[in-house]
Design an enzyme around this catalytic site. Sequence first.
Site, PDB file in Angstrom:
ATOM      1  N   TYR A  28       0.914  -1.149  -0.139  1.00 24.78           N
ATOM      2  CA  TYR A  28       0.047   0.079   0.165  1.00 24.78           C
ATOM      3  C   TYR A  28       0.856   1.175  -0.102  1.00 24.78           C
ATOM      4  CZ  TYR A  28      -3.933   2.934   1.213  1.00 24.78           C
ATOM      5  OH  TYR A  28      -4.970   3.854   1.095  1.00 24.78           O
ATOM      6  N   GLU A  61      -4.889  -8.922   4.465  1.00 21.40           N
ATOM      7  CA  GLU A  61      -4.691 -10.233   3.462  1.00 21.40           C
ATOM      8  C   GLU A  61      -3.695 -11.061   3.482  1.00 21.40           C
ATOM      9  OE1 GLU A  61      -7.941  -7.839   2.588  1.00 21.40           O
ATOM     10  OE2 GLU A  61      -5.717  -7.126   2.306  1.00 21.40           O
ATOM     11  N   CYS A  83       2.676  -1.916   6.171  1.00 21.51           N
ATOM     12  CA  CYS A  83       2.789  -0.821   6.761  1.00 21.51           C
ATOM     13  C   CYS A  83       1.374  -0.343   7.064  1.00 21.51           C
ATOM     14  CB  CYS A  83       3.487   0.179   6.088  1.00 21.51           C
ATOM     15  SG  CYS A  83       3.665   1.871   6.956  1.00 21.51           S
ATOM     16  N   VAL A  84       0.914  -0.104   8.142  1.00 20.12           N
ATOM     17  CA  VAL A  84      -0.182   0.496   8.724  1.00 20.12           C
ATOM     18  C   VAL A  84      -0.007   1.836   9.377  1.00 20.12           C
ATOM     19  CG1 VAL A  84      -2.443   0.118   9.676  1.00 20.12           C
ATOM     20  CG2 VAL A  84      -1.147  -1.800   8.893  1.00 20.12           C
ATOM     21  N   ILE A  85      -0.242   3.082   8.773  1.00 19.28           N
ATOM     22  CA  ILE A  85      -0.010   4.326   9.373  1.00 19.28           C
ATOM     23  C   ILE A  85      -1.606   4.908  10.107  1.00 19.28           C
ATOM     24  CG2 ILE A  85       0.367   6.646   8.882  1.00 19.28           C
ATOM     25  CD1 ILE A  85       2.389   5.530   6.693  1.00 19.28           C
ATOM     26  N   GLU A  88      -7.526   8.809  10.358  1.00 18.08           N
ATOM     27  CA  GLU A  88      -8.470   9.542  11.183  1.00 18.08           C
ATOM     28  C   GLU A  88      -9.441   8.843  11.711  1.00 18.08           C
ATOM     29  OE1 GLU A  88      -9.897  12.396   8.635  1.00 18.08           O
ATOM     30  OE2 GLU A  88      -8.129  13.574   8.379  1.00 18.08           O
ATOM     31  N   HIS A  91     -10.185   2.485  11.993  1.00 15.90           N
ATOM     32  CA  HIS A  91      -9.683   1.469  11.069  1.00 15.90           C
ATOM     33  C   HIS A  91      -8.544   0.856  11.149  1.00 15.90           C
ATOM     34  CE1 HIS A  91     -10.190  -1.138   7.566  1.00 15.90           C
ATOM     35  NE2 HIS A  91      -8.817  -0.503   6.902  1.00 15.90           N
ATOM     36  N   ARG A 129      11.961   3.020  10.310  1.00 21.07           N
ATOM     37  CA  ARG A 129      11.745   1.493  10.662  1.00 21.07           C
ATOM     38  C   ARG A 129      12.086   0.635   9.340  1.00 21.07           C
ATOM     39  NH1 ARG A 129       9.662   4.310  14.478  1.00 21.07           N
ATOM     40  NH2 ARG A 129       9.200   3.810  16.434  1.00 21.07           N
TER      41      ARG A 129
END
Length: 167
Positions: A28, A61, A83-85, A88, A91, A129
Amino acid sequence: MAASEQHYTLPLPGFSKPVRLLIVVAPYYKDITDQLVAGARGVAAACGAEADLVEVPGALEVPTAIGLAERMAKYDGYVALGCVIRGETTHYETVCNDSSRAITLLGLQGACIGNGILTVENRGQALARAEVAGQNKGGGAAAAALHLVALARSWAAGDTKGIGFRA
């Protein structure tokens, strides 16, 4: 601050038989995950492991792809990358918690998985990271998978002396 602290890192394991890893990445944030993949490939190569790569749409997934590969393919271990940032909405918590929980459950079922899915507050933290010359969390995830492969192989060979408790 954790970045300024020193941490002990286990030396990479050695292998007498070839190791096949599957790197599963959710690209992503492609610039960030490209660094994670480069780090994972570098550590795999340092151990002489072959590393295949598959991409999936998102972090949720990643464990599904690993579960499918564990049942349907011939890999010794897996490297989960993404990577999950924080955004707002809530989620972020769902994606972080559910992907991590699913990876843990797969590991408890016997899959050798290194979890390199970054869960961060902002892009700067992610880059620090991910960078191979920085914290190299992709390489760390590959090292974790390789250590678990080595441990599983030693136990499969009956080499359990001095490990754990005996009833």
